[in-house]
Design a protein around this motif. Sequence first.
Motif, PDB file in Angstrom:
ATOM      1  N   TRP B   9      44.345  31.477  96.125  1.00 51.38           N
ATOM      2  CA  TRP B   9      45.557  30.661  96.040  1.00 51.38           C
ATOM      3  C   TRP B   9      46.570  31.068  97.074  1.00 51.38           C
ATOM      4  N   ALA B  10      46.260  32.097  97.822  1.00 44.10           N
ATOM      5  CA  ALA B  10      47.263  32.595  98.757  1.00 44.10           C
ATOM      6  C   ALA B  10      47.531  31.558  99.814  1.00 44.10           C
ATOM      7  N   ILE B  44      54.200  35.471  97.418  1.00 50.01           N
ATOM      8  CA  ILE B  44      53.547  34.168  97.286  1.00 50.01           C
ATOM      9  C   ILE B  44      52.532  34.206  96.156  1.00 50.01           C
ATOM     10  N   ASP B  45      51.830  35.291  96.105  1.00 47.08           N
ATOM     11  CA  ASP B  45      50.799  35.338  95.077  1.00 47.08           C
ATOM     12  C   ASP B  45      51.411  35.297  93.695  1.00 47.08           C
ATOM     13  N   ALA B  51      52.448  29.575  89.105  1.00 48.38           N
ATOM     14  CA  ALA B  51      52.127  28.146  89.197  1.00 48.38           C
ATOM     15  C   ALA B  51      50.769  27.900  88.541  1.00 48.38           C
ATOM     16  N   MET B  52      49.872  28.830  88.809  1.00 46.03           N
ATOM     17  CA  MET B  52      48.545  28.662  88.237  1.00 46.03           C
ATOM     18  C   MET B  52      48.607  28.753  86.719  1.00 46.03           C
ATOM     19  N   ALA B  57      48.644  26.178  81.556  1.00 53.46           N
ATOM     20  CA  ALA B  57      49.327  25.855  80.298  1.00 53.46           C
ATOM     21  C   ALA B  57      49.422  24.345  80.120  1.00 53.46           C
ATOM     22  N   GLN B  58      49.743  23.692  81.231  1.00 55.10           N
ATOM     23  CA  GLN B  58      49.845  22.243  81.151  1.00 55.10           C
ATOM     24  C   GLN B  58      48.514  21.618  80.790  1.00 55.10           C
TER      25      GLN B  58
END
Lengths: 237, 625
Positions: B9-10, B44-45, B51-52, B57-58
Motif C-alpha cells: 500500500w505504500a 504514509i504507511d 485507510a485500509m 471496517a466499511q
Amino acid sequence: MASWVSPPTRTELIEDLVSGVDRYNPSNVSILEDYLYHQIRSQEYDCLANLAILKLYQFNPDLYNPDVVINILIKALTAAPLPDFNLCISLLDERPINASLDEPDPLPTLLPTLKQLSDLLYRCRFPAFWEVYQSDELENLRDNYTVECVGFEDAVREVAIRAVKATFTRISADRLASYLDLSGSELVAFVDKKGWKMDANVVSIPPNPDNQIEATVVQENIKLAQLTKVIAHGAST
Amino acid sequence: MAQPRVALWAAEADDMDDDLQDMSLGNYGQNGHYDDTFFQQPQIDEATLMAMQQHMAQQAAFAQIPDVVKGFIVHFHQAVLENNLPEITIAYESGWNKYTEKFYSRTEWPEAEIIAPLVNDDPIFLILYRELYYRHVYSRLQPNIDDRFHSYENSCELFNYLLNSEGPVKLELPEQWLWDIIDEFIYQFQVFCTWRSKVKSKTDDELLMLAEGGPVWSSYSVLNVLYSLIQKSKINEYIAAHQAGKTPEEIAEIVGEYGVRPLYRHLGYFSIIGLLRVHVLLGDFTLALKVMENVELNQKSPYTRVTACTVATYYYVGFCYIMLRRYPDAIRTFVSILNWIMRMRQYHTRSYQYDQISKTADRMYALFAICNALSPSRLDDNIANISKERYGEQFAKMAKGQEDAIPAFKELFLYACPKFINANAPPYDDPVALNTLLQSSPDTSSPDFDSSALSDPAQRHLSLLLSDVVAYTPVPTLRSFLKLYTSLGAKKLANFLDADEEEMVQQLMVMKQASRSVTHVPGGKGLLDGQTASTSDLNFVIDENMVHIAESTVGRRYAGWFIKNTERTQKLYDDLKNQPLPPPSKSAGHGANGAGAPVAPVQTDVKPVRTGQPKVAWGGVKVGA
C-alpha cells in the motif's frame, strides 16, 4: 387596524424597510432609529417599525442602545389597550453578559417600572397610574425620557379617554379629573377642546358605538330559500 | 519475492525499495531480532494502514447490511434518478419507515459512505440519504455534537445545490418530502438552540467546538435559507397571480424558470410556513403574520395536501392571535383546523405523522380552552365539548376567575406553547464571559428558582399572558352580577362585591375593554388586518353612577326543526302514495298489513303518532283515493 399595520405617516423608505428583507441588514438600524426619534418629536407612532428595531437588536446584540429601547417602550405605553407593549417585551431577549456598553445599562432598572405602568393602564387604574408616574421614584424616567417624548402625558390621557368613552354616557367631573390628572380650569379646557359638554360637575359624553346599548334578541332569519322545497311540494300535490 | 504485506500500500516506490533492501536480509521476525528500520516506516504507511482498516471496517459494515435494505437503496436511487415520482413516494413514505422499524429502530442507518458504492457515489442521492439519516438520528436517537454540526453542513449542501446550481435542478421529489425537509431543518435549528443554551452540561470538547462553531445553526443562516427559497421561487408573486386569475402562460412569465417547477414552488410555499414558525419561535408575532400576507387560509387551497403543513400553519397563526390579544380570531382559527383534523383523521391513522398531528391537535384544544376562558363565545359546541372533556378541570378554574385561575393558565400555556428559542448563543467564544455566566446563574435545583425565568423565553411570554389574565380575573364575577339586573347603582354593586366603588368602576372599564376585540373581517387584506367588534352578549354603560345593562339573547330557533320534519312527513306521504295497492282478495286488515310492511322502517323516526299497527281505516282511505 389598517392604520396600525401601515400608518399613513410612514414614508416609503420605511415601508420598504419594514416589509422587505432589508430589515435584517444591521446597517439600516440607524434609519429606523432616526424614524423613532421623529415619532417622538412629532407625536406620531409606528409600532411595526419600532418592532423592527428591536428585532435587529435581538440578532445583533452589539447594536443595542438602551435609550432607544426605553423610548420604544414609552411610545408603546400610549397605545394601550392594544398589545404593543407586550409585543415589544416579547422581542427583548436576555442580554449576553459580555455586551459592552460605555455606561451601565439603564434598562434593567427601568423595565419593571415600565411594566408596572403598562399593567396599570391595561387594568384602567388611571388614578394609580398618575400616582406612580408622578412619584419620586420615577423622577429619572420623567426627567430623562418622557420629557423628550412630545405629548406623552396627553397620549396617556387619550388612553383614559378611550376607556371612558366606551363605558360612560355621563361621568362626574371629579372622577374624570382623577383619570386625567387634570383639575379645575385645566379640566374645563380639556373637555372644551374635546367638544364635550359639562354642566353641574357632570360631563356628558357624546354617543359612540360603544356607549349606546340596547337589548337585542338575535332573531332567526328564515329565508325563503329554506322553504322552497316544502312549498313546492305542497303546491304540486 | 518476500514482500511484507504493508509495502503493497505504500505510495512511494523509492521508500519501498529501501525497505525491501533491509527486509530481504532475513530480518523478518524469525529470530526475534527486528530491524528498527522495519518500524520506522514513513507516515504514509500509517495513514494507509488506517485507510485500509477503515476500508475493511466499511466492507464489514456493508456486509452487515441486510440484502433487502441494499435492494431498497438501489431501487430508491433508481427512482430518484428517473424522477419517477410515484416510486419515490412509495419508497419514501412506506419503504424507509418499514426498514427503519425492522432493522434500525434503535440504531442509525448505515452511514452514507458505506452505502455509497450501491449508488455509484451519486452525490445528490447521498445528500438526500444523509438528510433521512440525520432525521432518523434526531427523532429516534440522541444526536451528539458531531451529528448536529454534520447535519447542518448537509442541509447547507442540499440548499446550496438547490439554490446555487446553474439554473433549476431537474430533481423531482414528493411534496411530503419537501415539507419534511423544511420542517426538519427548522426542528434541528430549534433543538440546537435549546441545547446550546444549556451552558452547564457541556463537556470540554463540546465547549471547544461551540467556541469555534461560528455560523453553524445561526439564526441569520436559517432565515437566509428560507428567504432565498421564497425569493428564488417567486412564490408570493405566484400566489398573487393565481388569485388574480391569470392564465398559466402569464403566471409562467411572472415566476420565471424556477417558479414554474413544482419542486421550487412547493419549497417556496413551505418556506413561507417555515418563516411563520421561526418568527414565532423568536417571539416576533406580528412579523410572523406579516409573512403570511398573501396566503389565503382556507381549506380548499391546493396546498392543503400535506396535512402536517396545514396543521402547523393554523397552530402558529392561532398562537400569534393569542399573543396579539385577538382571542375571537384565535378561536376561529382553532375551531376551523380542529374540525378539519377530525374529518381527515380517517385518512391518516396509518400515517407515521398521525402521532405528531394528534399531539398538535391536543395542544390546540388547550389553547382553545385558554381563549374560551378569556373571551367566551358560542362558536362551536362540538369543539368546546371536546376541549372541556380534556381540560375540564383547568377550564373550570380559568373561567371562574379567582386565584386558582393563574396556575391553570400557566399549566396549559406551558404545555401548549411553541418551543421558544433565544436568538443568540451564550458567549462560548469568550471564556471569561462564559465563566461569569456559569458562576452567576444560581442553583437550578432549588424549587423556588425564579430567575430561570430570564433565560427561558417561554417564561417571558407566559408572564405577558398572565398579566393579561390578572387584569381579567374579576370579570366573571362582575358578569354574573350584572346579568341579574337591567340597571343597578354603582354603590349597590360595590356593596354586593364587597369592593371599593371606585376600584369597581375601573374594573367595569376593564370589562368593557375585554368585550371589544379586533377581529378579522372577511375581505380584509392579510391576517393582521381587522376591525374592533363586540364579543360579549352582555353590554352595559354607566350613567354617572348608574349602571345600565342590556343583554342580547338568541331567539329560539324553530325553523330548522319544523322544516326538517315537514320534509320528512312529505317524503313519508309520497312513499305511502306510491305503494302498490293491496291485492283485493285479502281482507282489509291484511291489505293494510301489506301496505304497512314497507312503511315500517320509515315509521320509526317520525314524530307524529303513527303506530306500527295498520289501521283498517287507513287501508280504506287508500282504496277510496
